[in-house]
Write an enzyme that holds these catalytic residues in place. Structure first.
Site, mmCIF file in Angstrom:
data_model
loop_
_atom_site.group_PDB
_atom_site.id
_atom_site.type_symbol
_atom_site.label_atom_id
_atom_site.label_comp_id
_atom_site.label_asym_id
_atom_site.label_seq_id
_atom_site.Cartn_x
_atom_site.Cartn_y
_atom_site.Cartn_z
ATOM 1 N N GLY A 1 -13.594 -3.709 1.675
ATOM 2 C CA GLY A 1 -14.986 -3.342 1.930
ATOM 3 C C GLY A 1 -15.555 -2.433 0.859
ATOM 4 O O GLY A 1 -16.728 -2.549 0.485
ATOM 5 N N LYS B 1 -20.602 -17.462 4.032
ATOM 6 C CA LYS B 1 -21.999 -17.183 4.376
ATOM 7 C C LYS B 1 -22.747 -16.418 3.290
ATOM 8 O O LYS B 1 -22.241 -15.449 2.740
ATOM 9 C CB LYS B 1 -22.070 -16.376 5.679
ATOM 10 C CG LYS B 1 -21.608 -17.130 6.907
ATOM 11 C CD LYS B 1 -21.804 -16.287 8.162
ATOM 12 C CE LYS B 1 -21.424 -17.056 9.412
ATOM 13 N NZ LYS B 1 -21.649 -16.244 10.636
ATOM 14 N N ARG C 1 0.820 -1.217 0.000
ATOM 15 C CA ARG C 1 0.000 0.000 0.000
ATOM 16 C C ARG C 1 0.856 1.270 0.000
ATOM 17 O O ARG C 1 0.456 2.280 -0.580
ATOM 18 C CB ARG C 1 -0.956 -0.003 1.198
ATOM 19 C CG ARG C 1 -2.117 -0.976 1.024
ATOM 20 C CD ARG C 1 -3.020 -0.981 2.234
ATOM 21 N NE ARG C 1 -4.190 -1.817 1.991
ATOM 22 C CZ ARG C 1 -5.095 -2.106 2.921
ATOM 23 N NH1 ARG C 1 -4.949 -1.620 4.144
ATOM 24 N NH2 ARG C 1 -6.130 -2.864 2.635
ATOM 25 N N GLY D 1 -9.705 -10.151 0.157
ATOM 26 C CA GLY D 1 -8.467 -10.691 0.699
ATOM 27 C C GLY D 1 -8.167 -12.125 0.302
ATOM 28 O O GLY D 1 -7.059 -12.445 -0.146
#
Length: 396
Positions: free
Chosen positions: A374, A198, A41, A351
């Site tokens: 996100g 999920k 980053r 990720g």
């Protein structure tokens, strides 16, 4: 998607002698001693800084790091290690400035790093007074932190409201261009791979994509829930039986558009979840009550790979099996190689997805790899990203 770009301002020679405030994302992992363990980053933030410096600007850069308590700066929260690494990468000193909100001294051709922005009281709540103070520090605000674009904070949203000029840096612009190409005006067929443990965490993504894509490939625990919806046994595999109706609704939504959600016809099972578990390939109808489904089977993998190979656009979020254990990695590997070989435009994020891309060495073959986390997921959901929305407003 219309927004001002740092590259355009540089081309128009609008940065010379100007104070430029860059919000970067240099939130890198560190070990217990505070040493940076992976600096991607930081390196990714360098092009925007170098471009602004070369254009004759006085450059201020800030980032968050970890989860500090507002109003309290600890050694663990300090950007000192980032300043040191940035100095090495830029080949010039990068002073670290604390307590910077009320004023910063920096000359044209110089760069300073402003201490962890999340230490400032009001940052996370996007405090207007704080945002105005920060906007007063600069002539041009640059957001180059896609990873925080889904958060309305003072350095990602508030400052962009009040800075004289607000624009996107090269990292943010590249993310938005790639996502816009993949979902805004995609080459067809559009295939999406959405996998994970999920359905509940990705239900809104699945619903959003079901209205857009031609092929919706599900994997992992999500696929198990869809198998239940199709009336197949899943043994003691991870699933969410209470969301079977939601899965059926997505299947029906796709079918109504002439599209499909492929259900696995064969799977790879084990009796336990462990690196040494014995893998057994089974017909999807023959899963035993004590079986754990840990990957899609070779027949299913080949069918899905064929769908990926001839896709015009591919969006990938999540491995389709427990690829960390090699005996349950064939499904993810097969799809990864198909993405690499496809002539379609591919974009991948998340990720675990990035880990799979690295493991199967296809980094150079994916057209765009999003590091947004996100923000990438929220874009897939069709949500408005606050930091992007304000840049669009400022450009209109």
């Amino acid at each position: 998607m219309r927004f001002n770009r740092l590259s355009d301002l540089i081309q128009q020679d609008q940065l010379r002698g100007k104070r430029v405030f860059i919000r970067a994302d240099m939130n890198v992992p560190q070990d217990d001693a505070g040493h940076i363990t992976e600096d991607t980053r930081i390196r990714a933030s360098v092009p925007a800084i170098e471009a602004a410096l070369a254009a004759g600007a006085a450059v201020m850069v800030t980032s968050h790091l970890g989860r500090p308590v507002e109003g309290t700066l600890t050694a663990a929260d300090s950007l000192a290690p980032i300043a040191a690494r940035l100095s090495e990468l830029l080949g010039k000193p990068v002073p670290l400035i604390a307590n910077w909100v009320d004023g910063v001294q920096v000359a044209a051709g110089q760069v300073v790093l402003l201490e962890n922005c999340r230490v400032n009281i009001g940052e996370k709540k996007n405090n207007d007074e704080l945002a105005k103070k920060m906007a007063a520090l600069c002539d041009v605000y640059v957001n180059d932190a896609f990873g925080t674009a889904h958060r309305a904070e003072a350095t990602t949203h508030g400052i962009a409201k009040y800075a004289p000029v607000a624009c996107a840096g090269p990292l943010l612009a590249a993310e938005l261009d790639a996502l816009g190409k993949a979902l805004g005006q995609p080459a067809r067929p559009l295939a999406a791979i959405v996998a994970g443990s999920k359905v509940s965490t990705k239900l809104t993504i699945l619903k959003s994509l079901a209205a857009k894509v031609d092929r919706l490939i599900v994997g992992g625990g999500i696929a198990n829930t869809f198998m239940l919806a199709a009336g197949l046994p899943i043994g003691k595999s991870l699933a969410e039986p209470d969301l079977v109706n939601e899965a059926r609704a997505i299947i029906d939504m796709m079918a109504a558009r002439g599209a499909s959600v492929p259900i696995p016809t064969d799977v790879v099972c084990a009796k336990e979840f462990s690196p040494t578990a014995v893998a057994t390939v089974k017909d999807a109808r023959d899963v035993a009550a004590d079986d754990l489904i840990l990957d899609i089977g070779p027949q299913t993998a080949a069918l899905l790979a064929a769908q990926v190979l001839d896709a015009g656009t591919i969006v990938w979020n999540g491995p389709v099996g427990v690829f960390e254990f090699d005996q349950f990695g064939n499904g993810t590997k097969t799809l990864a190689l198909a993405i690499a070989q496809s002539r379609g435009f591919s974009i991948a994020g998340g990720g675990d997805t990035l880990a799979a891309i690295a493991k199967y060495q296809i980094t150079a073959d994916v057209d765009y790899i999003s590091t947004g986390g996100g923000a990438f997921l929220e874009f897939l959901e069709g949500r408005t990203l606050p930091a992007v929305d304000i840049l669009q407003q400022r450009a209109s």
